[in-house]
Design a protein around this motif. Structure first.
Motif, mmCIF file in Angstrom:
data_model
loop_
_atom_site.group_PDB
_atom_site.id
_atom_site.type_symbol
_atom_site.label_atom_id
_atom_site.label_comp_id
_atom_site.label_asym_id
_atom_site.label_seq_id
_atom_site.Cartn_x
_atom_site.Cartn_y
_atom_site.Cartn_z
ATOM 1 N N MET A 42 -21.426 -25.577 17.222
ATOM 2 C CA MET A 42 -22.364 -24.456 17.168
ATOM 3 C C MET A 42 -22.642 -23.879 18.549
ATOM 4 S SD MET A 42 -23.357 -23.049 14.455
ATOM 5 C CE MET A 42 -24.604 -22.110 15.320
ATOM 6 N N ALA A 43 -22.636 -24.732 19.569
ATOM 7 C CA ALA A 43 -22.842 -24.235 20.937
ATOM 8 C C ALA A 43 -21.748 -23.236 21.301
ATOM 9 C CB ALA A 43 -22.854 -25.404 21.925
ATOM 10 N N LEU A 44 -20.513 -23.506 20.877
ATOM 11 C CA LEU A 44 -19.412 -22.590 21.146
ATOM 12 C C LEU A 44 -19.500 -21.350 20.263
ATOM 13 C CD1 LEU A 44 -16.713 -25.315 21.608
ATOM 14 C CD2 LEU A 44 -17.314 -23.609 23.322
ATOM 15 N N TYR A 45 -19.957 -21.525 19.032
ATOM 16 C CA TYR A 45 -20.149 -20.362 18.154
ATOM 17 C C TYR A 45 -21.147 -19.379 18.772
ATOM 18 C CZ TYR A 45 -21.736 -17.392 14.396
ATOM 19 O OH TYR A 45 -22.089 -16.280 13.661
ATOM 20 N N ASN A 46 -22.212 -19.893 19.337
ATOM 21 C CA ASN A 46 -23.230 -19.020 19.940
ATOM 22 C C ASN A 46 -22.638 -18.146 21.042
ATOM 23 O OD1 ASN A 46 -25.275 -19.986 18.307
ATOM 24 N ND2 ASN A 46 -25.952 -21.548 19.758
ATOM 25 N N ILE A 47 -21.742 -18.727 21.848
ATOM 26 C CA ILE A 47 -21.101 -17.941 22.902
ATOM 27 C C ILE A 47 -20.190 -16.882 22.280
ATOM 28 C CG2 ILE A 47 -19.569 -18.023 24.914
ATOM 29 C CD1 ILE A 47 -20.456 -20.972 25.250
ATOM 30 N N GLY A 48 -19.438 -17.285 21.262
ATOM 31 C CA GLY A 48 -18.564 -16.335 20.588
ATOM 32 C C GLY A 48 -19.329 -15.144 20.039
ATOM 33 N N ALA A 49 -20.530 -15.398 19.509
ATOM 34 C CA ALA A 49 -21.353 -14.313 18.975
ATOM 35 C C ALA A 49 -21.745 -13.340 20.081
ATOM 36 C CB ALA A 49 -22.597 -14.890 18.301
#
Length: 480
Positions: A382-389
């Motif tokens: 999820m930490a990486l998803y947040n950056i992707g967003a």
């Protein structure tokens, strides 16, 4: 039959890896030598440059011995944000300070909120954080004034290796663009950053392009490695940029995601893409390409902490990881209400808080070890998803993700990542993507290929998002 090949070398945080790659793009042999990180006090993260040099030499000599033939060239990739105060002979005056060192955290915060903060971010492309050499140099000036005054050059680990090879202080544009000291559009050291550090360009290496090459290593090194004086060395780029290239994530709409000790997600573009709120980075790859994205501190290092501290299990082999991660399919998305914030080592994007800490939230009496394992993996993902967003919000949309790093050996983890993002994920190759990317850059520089589109290794496997799981993550768990 003689094989035309290049050795791509990635000088990483925990080890140096050398990957042999032929001109079709096929990786056919890997060598790896590890070294320790010194953490004698909170916030301190250092390494011994000499051990990294020895690892570099061993990787080359073992590779040539195994292949029984000399490569046409060697290309370099390395971890970013390292800092070594060096004397005129290139000798370190102290251990190398790694990207993970947090001693300059308060300095980073002061610079970030100052009137110069956003200007520096947009001129240099580097997030203002304790990881950056900009903040490290200021910290040294304030806390080690004698050492600061004695320093002839402030260099990175790649510059140290390059100096030992050729006796010159040179920094590629890519590594320079991750220092917070370099103007990424004018391609020269940034006056505002130098003034802040109270240094001049004389204290820094000469910037050169990522396709810069040299030959002529000395006889002693030829004897140690098996190379010849005519073997060319390509200075290459940073590990993040090289991972994007090695993952063949260079087209619009394709992101590159890596999880090793830390982690990052990146998208290639023709110009920098700024977002000061999230402080996504913009690093230089070549004349036509910037790599934009964001890094996390808490990748595989978190899983290692969980295994050793909670489960009392060492992580020394792929089998050790698999024995832990095989439980991922035993629990549903969201680990039945158990959530994990993975900020054990502070956090970079998009939090940028060196004091952030980890949290298990929602623990109940029905939760088992399998729930905790899944929540750890979901927290990192999820930490990486947040950056992707944030990247998509900034104008860099992507519809597919090419992945690399140790986590690709766990199909269950890769599937969780696909479900969270709601996008297909492709494993392009199982070798170190940064080392492979360095070899690809060498192929193009030396005319063996005209473009990267000729390198099309078949994806080892594609993971499609499961709609039901993605909707559950999006609407119930986090929500996305």
């Amino acid at each position: 039959m003689k094989r035309t090949y290049c050795i791509g070398i990635d000088i990483g945080t925990g080890s140096t890896k050398a990957v042999s790659v032929d001109i079709t793009g096929k990786a056919f042999h890997t060598e790896q030598v590890s070294y320790p990180t010194l953490s004698s006090q909170p916030g301190l993260s250092e390494q011994a440059p000499e051990l990294i040099w020895q690892a570099f030499v061993k990787c080359i000599s073992r590779t040539i011995k195994f292949n029984n033939e000399v490569p046409y060239g060697i290309a370099l990739s390395s971890a970013m944000h390292s800092l070594i105060p060096a004397d005129p002979l290139g000798q370190p005056l102290m251990n190398m300070i790694t990207w993970a060192d947090n001693r300059s955290a308060s300095i980073a915060e002061q610079v970030r909120v100052s009137s110069l903060g956003e200007v520096l971010y947009e001129q240099t492309g580097t997030p203002i954080h304790a990881m950056s050499p900009l903040c490290k140099i200021i910290w040294l000036r304030e806390n080690e004034p004698a050492l600061f005054k004695q320093t002839h050059k402030f260099i990175s680990i790649k510059e140290y290796i390059w100096f030992r090879l050729f006796g010159v202080f040179e920094a590629d544009y890519s590594i320079a663009s991750a220092t917070g000291l370099f103007d990424i559009e004018k391609l020269r050291w940034n006056d505002n950053a130098l003034d802040l550090c109270q240094i001049t360009t004389a204290k820094l290496s000469t910037p050169v392009s990522t396709n810069h090459q040299r030959t002529g290593i000395d006889k002693s090194l030829q004897e140690q490695t098996g190379l010849t004086a005519s073997t060319s060395f390509l200075i290459g780029a940073s590990d993040g940029c090289m991972a994007s290239l090695g993952s063949l994530a260079m087209e619009p709409g394709v992101a590159a995601l890596t999880i090793g000790t830390s982690g990052a997600i990146r998208v290639a573009g023709t110009k920098p893409t700024y977002n000061f709120k999230a402080m996504t980075f913009n690093y230089w790859l070549d004349d036509h390409t910037f790599i934009s994205g964001g890094p996390i501190n808490n990748g595989g290092a978190v899983l290692k902490w969980y295994a050793q501290s909670f489960l009392k299990k060492p992580l020394t082999s792929a089998d050790d990881y698999n024995s832990i991660l095989q439980e991922l399919n035993d629990t549903p998305p969201g680990a039945e209400g158990l959530l994990f914030l993975p900020y054990l080592f502070g956090e970079r994007a998009p939090v940028w808080n060196s004091e952030a800490c980890g949290v298990f939230f929602g623990i109940n009496n029905h939760h088992t070890q399998a729930h905790f394992t899944r929540s750890v993996i979901e927290g990192i993902s999820m930490a990486l998803y947040n950056i992707g967003a944030y990247l998509e919000e900034s104008g860099l949309p992507f519809h597919e993700i090419n992945v690399s790093g140790g986590f690709i050996h766990s199909p269950a983890w890769v599937q969780i990542m696909a479900d969270i993002f709601g996008k297909p994920i492709a494993i392009i190759g199982t070798e170190d993507a940064s080392a492979v990317g360095a070899a690809y850059l060498s192929f193009k520089t030396n005319g063996y290929i005209t473009g990267y589109d000729s390198l099309k290794p078949t994806a080892v496997k594609k993971f499609l998002p499961r709609e039901e799981s993605h909707l559950l993550y999006r609407d119930k768990v986090f929500p996305l």
